[in-house]
Design a protein around this motif. Structure first.
Motif, short mmCIF file in Angstrom:
data_model
loop_
_atom_site.label_atom_id
_atom_site.label_comp_id
_atom_site.label_asym_id
_atom_site.label_seq_id
_atom_site.Cartn_x
_atom_site.Cartn_y
_atom_site.Cartn_z
N SER A 40 11.99 44.89 54.95
CA SER A 40 13.25 44.23 54.64
C SER A 40 14.17 45.24 53.98
O SER A 40 13.78 46.38 53.70
CB SER A 40 13.03 43.02 53.73
N ARG A 41 15.38 44.82 53.69
CA ARG A 41 16.39 45.73 53.15
C ARG A 41 15.97 46.31 51.81
O ARG A 41 16.28 47.46 51.49
CB ARG A 41 17.72 45.00 53.01
N ASN A 42 15.24 45.53 51.01
CA ASN A 42 14.92 45.96 49.65
C ASN A 42 13.45 46.32 49.43
O ASN A 42 13.07 46.68 48.33
CB ASN A 42 15.33 44.87 48.65
N THR A 72 14.69 46.63 43.87
CA THR A 72 14.11 47.42 44.97
C THR A 72 12.60 47.50 44.77
O THR A 72 12.13 47.56 43.63
CB THR A 72 14.70 48.84 44.99
N HIS A 130 10.57 48.87 50.61
CA HIS A 130 10.48 50.16 51.28
C HIS A 130 9.03 50.67 51.32
O HIS A 130 8.18 50.25 50.54
CB HIS A 130 11.32 51.21 50.53
#
Length: 383
Positions: free
Chosen positions: A119-121, A230, A123
């Motif tokens: 997902s975007r957040n 994050t 990693h």
């Protein structure tokens, strides 16, 4: 040998194999196929200098474009291999091009383990391409939750703290680095991270990790929760064996190879993180995930392809730089080994040796590289 050698994978194992082939006098065509953009680079810099923004690009490369050209190695970045035909001795590329080979080396590496869909957040960090999105997220959000306190997790925590990021680490084990370090060394690193502002929580059995509008939330089986804007999942790697499996090669937590890096298919070899090499001393296959092991694999596999004697088996070893301290380790330390301490535990000047049946089987040191160099030699001798 007069035919083409194709190497799939342009990490340190594949790149070292190509250079070794030339060094040993092989003059025919060598094709080095890499899935990543750009020339082969030093992967250990990803979690340290590259993430910190201090990496010098020429130093990050294993060789310059001019050096590869001088070696007459056909390096092809951003090239995906989709299949292998062992009967016809061909590899098939994503653009449907086929390349024949006289010998094939699979140095396909490994990929990060995932806990959930990307997902975007949330990693992972293994390749150079992973750095920019993570670094941008850290500067944009200012907080990081790391799942896993192994080498990557601890190195990223240390790097992020130097960037002024708020860092929380949750770890399934009792101490950081518990796959390579005995508890006393792990406890030293727990305190080191705490002293540098990392909020580290051991013995966490993670139930789920979810990316929400309010940030990433990790929930443990006992109901505890942690959150940050994050997250980094750093829980190890999975060998890239899909090509080998589809080609009918023997695979079991890695591409199975004998002590000379030969797979179950004639003319096909494997090395590096993707290879599980047979150890005659134990009668089992071992897969290593350390940079130095991949480098020595590349050298030995190239010699094996050429029918040359290969170097003696070297004990696996590696290093980590955290907060300026140099941690080095060699061999494999088990919980039941007898430990011998040189120096002072709880300080950055200590070596712990592990013995099993009166034989040295492992060592780990902070600030004592000479001890590890000597230990590597002794471990190799007694294997």
């Amino acid at each position: 040998m007069t035919g083409r050698i194709v190497i799939v994978g342009a990490g340190v194992a594949g790149a070292t194999a190509a250079k070794t082939l030339r060094r040993e006098g092989y003059s025919a065509e060598i094709v080095l196929l890499g899935a990543e953009d750009g020339l082969p680079y030093r992967r250990p810099m990803v979690s340290k200098e590259m993430l910190a923004g201090t990496a010098d690009e020429p130093r990050a490369l294993l060789e310059s474009a001019e050096s590869w050209a001088a070696l007459h190695v056909d390096v092809r970045p951003a090239t995906t291999v989709e299949g292998i035909d062992p009967d016809r001795a061909h590899v098939r590329l994503a653009d449907r091009t086929e390349i024949g080979y006289d010998s094939l080396l699979l140095a396909t590496g490994a990929r990060p383990r995932q806990l959930c869909d990307p997902s975007r957040n949330i990693h992972t960090l293994r390749a150079r391409a992973d750095v920019a999105p993570l670094r941008a997220a850290l500067y944009d959000t200012g907080s990081l939750l790391i799942i896993g306190a192994g080498l990557i997790g601890c190195e990223v925590a240390a790097t992020a703290r130097t960037l002024g990021i708020a860092v929380t680490v949750i770890h399934a084990g009792p101490t950081p680095l518990d796959r390579i370090a005995p508890p006393a060394i792990g406890e030293y690193y727990r305190k080191l991270h705490a002293d540098n502002g990392v909020d580290l929580h051991p013995d966490v059995h993670l139930h789920h990790l979810v990316d929400t509008d309010e940030g990433v939330i990790a929930t443990a089986a006992d109901g505890r929760t942690w959150s940050a804007a994050t997250a980094l999942v750093a829980i190890g790697a999975i060998p890239n064996t899909d090509l080998a499996t589809a080609a009918g090669l023997a695979v079991d937590n890695g591409i199975l190879v004998d002590s000379h890096f030969r797979t179950s298919a004639p003319g096909i070899f494997a090395a590096g993180d993707a290879a599980a090499r047979y150890d005659p001393a134990t009668g089992t296959h071992h897969r290593e995930e350390h940079w130095n092991s991949a480098l020595t694999h590349g050298t030995a596999a190239a010699k094996s392809i050429l029918g040359l004697p290969i170097p003696p088996t070297e004990a696996p070893w590696g290093w980590s730089i955290q907060y300026g301290l140099n941690l080095q380790f060699a061999g494999r330390i088990a919980p039941t080994d007898d430990l011998e301490v040189h120096g002072v535990l709880g300080t950055p000047d200590v070596t712990v040796y592990a013995r099993r049946d009166d034989h040295l089987v492992g060592a780990i040191a902070i600030g004592r590289p000479a001890d590890i160099r000597a230990a590597r030699t002794e471990i190799r001798t007694v294997r």
